[in-house]
Enzyme design. Structure first.
Site, PDB file in Angstrom:
ATOM      1  N   HIS A 328       0.808  -1.217   0.000  1.00 30.25           N
ATOM      2  CA  HIS A 328       0.000   0.000   0.000  1.00 30.25           C
ATOM      3  C   HIS A 328       0.843   1.270   0.000  1.00 30.25           C
ATOM      4  O   HIS A 328       0.312   2.365  -0.210  1.00 30.25           O
ATOM      5  CB  HIS A 328      -0.910   0.006   1.232  1.00 30.25           C
ATOM      6  CG  HIS A 328      -0.147   0.143   2.517  1.00 30.25           C
ATOM      7  ND1 HIS A 328       0.669  -0.851   2.993  1.00 30.25           N
ATOM      8  CD2 HIS A 328      -0.064   1.157   3.412  1.00 30.25           C
ATOM      9  CE1 HIS A 328       1.224  -0.463   4.128  1.00 30.25           C
ATOM     10  NE2 HIS A 328       0.792   0.755   4.405  1.00 30.25           N
ATOM     11  N   ASP A 329       2.143   1.138   0.255  1.00 32.72           N
ATOM     12  CA  ASP A 329       3.031   2.296   0.309  1.00 32.72           C
ATOM     13  C   ASP A 329       3.899   2.436  -0.936  1.00 32.72           C
ATOM     14  O   ASP A 329       4.805   3.263  -0.962  1.00 32.72           O
ATOM     15  CB  ASP A 329       3.964   2.186   1.528  1.00 32.72           C
ATOM     16  CG  ASP A 329       3.306   2.676   2.806  1.00 32.72           C
ATOM     17  OD1 ASP A 329       2.356   3.467   2.714  1.00 32.72           O
ATOM     18  OD2 ASP A 329       3.740   2.258   3.900  1.00 32.72           O
TER      19      ASP A 329
END
Length: 555
Positions: A328-329
């Protein structure tokens, strides 16, 4: 190396806000995850990591937690969480939650009490220091840009926030804070969690001198990594955390760990390590620049290979790493690691093969299994991520036009991985019947689960084959526990390695380029286990591989 219950498992990260919405509010929810457990089970998933679903103002997408003991109403209720745990258990699956304890939300009751009395009991729960005249205590930069210090209104006191100003850092030097954290962790483990993904944990130990470092950008500030180099003693905190929580439950823990000292790696993931495993971020750092995303260099196949091999050899006799292509990063892995213009079914399958066959526990991020790509953002207004907005401003200050800056941040933005999951080719990709909280990728009609789930040649089916092979009783010892031995390292754009078990040896060969390659080959009688083409050529002791062709062979 002592075998652990999680070694042969495959993990999957769910970003709940973008996974599946069941009530039409445009935000994914726990009910959506429950409804898709059978999809994940069919894929071959054992461990599910949920990004934060705690109560939060969502300044940093849930990583600013205002109540660690409750579920944010946007995701559902605690009853939904209990049902998810129960339904996962029925399927022999394990739920892991995010543990975010370097910082909390500025809306957390502890911080609200600290603001009212900075010198009181709860002021000691955070790092609050006097300013230097009208300046912050020191020149540390937040990971999201700007000073890591924020003035408390009406005072000359500042509180430390290594991330957003709405995410004040918790003072781990305070034993009361640590005990509160351990109590909360055990409360969740008692509910039936299998463990935690541990966020930004290296940051919990500060350089308590709070002194300036030489600036590394024109803003006069320095990266927090400079401070971390001088912050000794984190092991004391991590050992205490482990012994008071995880160890008592044989919990699975995977830490997000940057800026650690390599000579201390055994302390983190060895036999008596603080964690079960840590994410291998080595390839994600390729091409990075202190100046900003505008100065980042593209990944080359040789760099990718060399960094992976160095990482695996370094940890071979120490412990398992958690292998990722994306999370997600990060931007989408197929858009980040495959050269521009060469992202296709064959190259995606190549990347998948390397990922699943490497030593370590593979973590698949939602949408990776169907080959979701970066989005083409049309305006900065379509961006939600706070870090991306900062990098947009950094690019503008470096002299790029708004159009150029948008192109730069679109390539590296975390929002690429946070766009809604593509379930089908209906409106909003089948994610929601309402308005999605973040724009849906424009290519959802071509890339979605529905178009792949019954196609035996699809990327989704290919991932299932890879996972089945990893779990196959005949090959599990080699692929999960076997030795890692690189080969063909003298050839450009070839990534190949052996996995050697007690009774089986598996060879993985990947042609990481858009042209054919010919290599010497001594395993003419090998058995093909995986091939992303229909065949391959062997002649006179040479093997010929097509562009991005990848083989898994029993040799």
């Amino acid at each position: 190396m002592k075998k652990q219950w999680w070694h042969d498992k495959v993990a999957y990260q769910i970003y709940p806000k973008s996974f599946k919405d069941t009530n039409g509010d445009g935000i994914g929810d726990l009910r959506g995850i429950i409804n898709k457990l059978d999809y994940l089970k069919d894929l071959g998933i054992d461990i599910i990591w949920l990004s934060p679903v705690y109560c939060s103002p969502f300044v940093d997408q849930g990583y600013d937690i205002s109540d660690y003991y409750n579920i944010d109403p946007r995701f559902g209720t605690m009853d939904d969480m209990d049902e998810l745990l129960a339904e996962a258990k029925k399927r022999n699956m394990y739920i892991v939650m995010d543990l975010v304890v370097n910082h909390c939300s500025d809306q957390h009751e502890w911080f609200q009490k600290a603001l009212k009395d900075p010198d009181g009991e709860y002021g000691q729960y955070f790092y609050i220091r006097e300013g230097k005249g009208d300046q912050p205590p020191c020149n540390w930069r937040s990971y999201f840009g700007g000073s890591a210090w924020e003035r408390i209104p009406g005072t000359n006191k500042y509180y430390l926030h290594l991330f957003a100003k709405e995410q004040p850092d918790l003072n781990w030097e305070n034993e009361k804070v640590r005990q509160e954290i351990y109590k909360m962790v055990n409360w969740w483990l008692d509910k039936g969690l299998a463990g935690f993904r541990i966020d930004a944990i290296i940051n919990i130990k500060k350089d308590l001198r709070f002194e300036d470092f030489p600036p590394d950008r024109d803003d006069g500030l320095c990266s927090p990594s400079k401070m971390l180099e001088c912050a000794d003693g984190i092991g004391t905190f991590l050992k205490e955390l482990r012994d008071n929580t995880f160890r008592k439950y044989d919990a699975f823990t995977v830490a997000e760990l940057f800026d650690y000292k390599e000579e201390e790696l055994r302390n983190y993931i060895g036999e008596d390590g603080y964690f079960s495993t840590i994410f291998d971020f080595s390839t994600h750092l390729i091409g990075a620049s202190e100046k900003g995303w505008f100065d980042r260099k593209p990944v080359t196949p040789n760099e990718y290979r060399d960094v992976i091999f160095r990482s695996k050899l370094k940890t071979e006799n120490i412990g398992f790493l958690a292998n990722i292509i994306e999370n997600h990063d990060e931007p989408r892995g197929v858009s980040f690691y495959i050269p521009e213009g060469e992202c296709n079914d064959k190259s995606k399958k190549m990347l998948a093969t390397i990922h699943i066959m490497l030593k370590g526990i593979p973590f698949i991020y939602q949408g990776q299994e169907i080959g979701m790509t970066n989005n083409e953002f049309e305006s900065i207004d379509e961006i939600d991520d706070i870090g991306t907005k900062n990098e947009y401003q950094v690019a503008l200050k470096a002299g790029y036009s708004p159009k150029e800056a948008l192109k730069i941040i679109s390539k590296y933005s975390r929002d690429n991985a946070r766009t809604p999951f593509h379930w089908d080719d209906s409106e909003n990709a089948g994610f929601t019947t309402g308005k999605p909280w973040l724009v849906v990728n424009k290519n959802y009609k071509e890339i979605n689960v529905k178009s792949q789930i019954n196609d035996e040649n699809s990327l989704l089916s290919y991932y299932k084959k890879l996972i089945r092979l990893r779990k196959d009783e005949e090959y599990k010892d080699a692929i999960v526990h076997g030795k890692f031995n690189p080969i063909y390292t003298e050839y450009d754009n070839v990534l190949a390695f052996y996995r050697k078990g007690e009774s089986k040896t598996v060879l993985i060969i990947a042609n990481y380029q858009n042209k054919e390659v010919t290599l010497p080959f001594s395993h003419q009688n090998s058995k093909v286990l995986i091939n992303n083409y229909n065949n391959f050529k062997v002649d006179n002791g040479m093997i010929m591989l097509e562009p991005y062709q990848t083989l898994v062979l029993d040799v």
